[in-house]
Design a protein around this motif. Structure first.
Motif, short mmCIF file in Angstrom:
data_model
loop_
_atom_site.label_atom_id
_atom_site.label_comp_id
_atom_site.label_asym_id
_atom_site.label_seq_id
_atom_site.Cartn_x
_atom_site.Cartn_y
_atom_site.Cartn_z
N UNK A 32 7.66 0.62 -12.38
CA UNK A 32 7.70 -1.12 -12.44
C UNK A 32 8.05 -2.26 -11.87
N UNK A 33 7.88 -1.45 -10.87
CA UNK A 33 8.13 -2.96 -9.39
C UNK A 33 6.85 -2.67 -9.03
N UNK A 34 6.40 -3.69 -8.35
CA UNK A 34 5.12 -3.75 -7.82
C UNK A 34 4.79 -3.00 -6.13
N UNK A 35 5.79 -3.57 -6.06
CA UNK A 35 5.36 -2.60 -4.12
C UNK A 35 5.58 -1.01 -4.09
N UNK A 36 5.84 -0.51 -5.39
CA UNK A 36 6.33 1.15 -6.03
C UNK A 36 4.84 1.48 -6.35
N UNK A 37 4.45 0.31 -7.57
CA UNK A 37 2.84 0.55 -7.95
C UNK A 37 1.63 0.50 -6.66
N UNK A 38 1.97 -0.10 -5.62
CA UNK A 38 1.14 -0.04 -4.36
C UNK A 38 1.05 1.32 -3.45
N UNK A 39 2.39 1.81 -3.71
CA UNK A 39 2.56 3.60 -3.38
C UNK A 39 2.38 4.33 -3.89
N UNK A 40 2.14 4.16 -5.30
CA UNK A 40 1.51 4.75 -5.97
C UNK A 40 0.09 4.96 -6.38
N UNK A 41 -0.58 4.04 -5.58
CA UNK A 41 -1.79 3.97 -6.18
C UNK A 41 -2.29 3.25 -4.89
N UNK A 42 -3.50 4.41 -4.24
CA UNK A 42 -3.85 3.98 -3.18
C UNK A 42 -5.15 3.32 -2.85
N UNK A 43 -4.63 1.64 -3.65
CA UNK A 43 -5.46 0.34 -3.89
C UNK A 43 -5.06 -0.80 -2.61
N UNK A 44 -5.70 -1.70 -2.45
CA UNK A 44 -4.73 -2.84 -1.91
C UNK A 44 -3.82 -3.44 -2.13
N UNK A 45 -3.16 -4.54 -1.45
CA UNK A 45 -1.97 -5.43 -2.85
C UNK A 45 -2.96 -6.08 -3.69
N UNK A 46 -3.96 -6.57 -3.00
CA UNK A 46 -4.68 -7.87 -4.10
C UNK A 46 -5.18 -7.38 -5.56
N UNK A 47 -5.85 -6.16 -5.13
CA UNK A 47 -6.54 -5.22 -6.15
C UNK A 47 -5.26 -4.99 -7.36
N UNK A 48 -4.29 -4.61 -6.52
CA UNK A 48 -3.44 -4.13 -8.00
C UNK A 48 -2.19 -5.87 -8.34
N UNK A 49 -2.48 -7.36 -7.55
CA UNK A 49 -2.29 -8.02 -7.95
C UNK A 49 -3.26 -8.51 -9.08
N UNK A 50 -4.92 -8.30 -8.69
CA UNK A 50 -5.09 -8.74 -9.55
C UNK A 50 -5.50 -8.18 -10.95
N UNK A 51 -5.19 -6.93 -10.83
CA UNK A 51 -5.41 -6.62 -11.62
C UNK A 51 -3.81 -6.46 -12.82
N UNK A 52 -2.58 -6.98 -12.36
CA UNK A 52 -1.21 -7.40 -12.80
C UNK A 52 -1.87 -9.51 -13.80
N UNK A 53 -2.11 -9.97 -13.18
CA UNK A 53 -2.55 -11.03 -13.50
C UNK A 53 -4.26 -10.51 -14.87
#
Length: 89
Positions: A32-53
């Protein structure tokens, strides 16, 4: 691993769910935590942030601080697509 990132503003909620299925699988599995998502998915933080938005804009995820959780609509839509329901991959 690749996270589908090519999305357009005209996508339906189902299309967003399908294009972000890897991130949604992680949330569904308890990450559930964004930091853990960064660790689990091998993509950039901006990619995760964009996906969440994008998922927030479609009322699929709700962000509370650095944590993400499904909305009621998101639970329904993701369970159909992630569990191989009629909207499955």
């Amino acid at each position: 691993m690749w996270l589908a990132m090519e999305t357009a503003p005209h996508l339906s909620p189902l299309q967003v769910i399908l294009s972000r299925h890897r991130l949604l699988e992680q949330v569904d599995n308890g990450v559930k935590d964004k930091r853990d998502l960064y660790d689990q998915l091998t993509v950039s933080r901006s990619t995760i942030d964009r996906a969440i938005r994008e998922l927030e804009a479609e009322n699929i995820l709700l962000r509370r601080g650095s944590r993400c959780e499904f909305t009621r609509f998101g639970k329904l839509g993701s369970s159909e697509s992630l569990d191989g329901g009629r909207f499955g991959r």
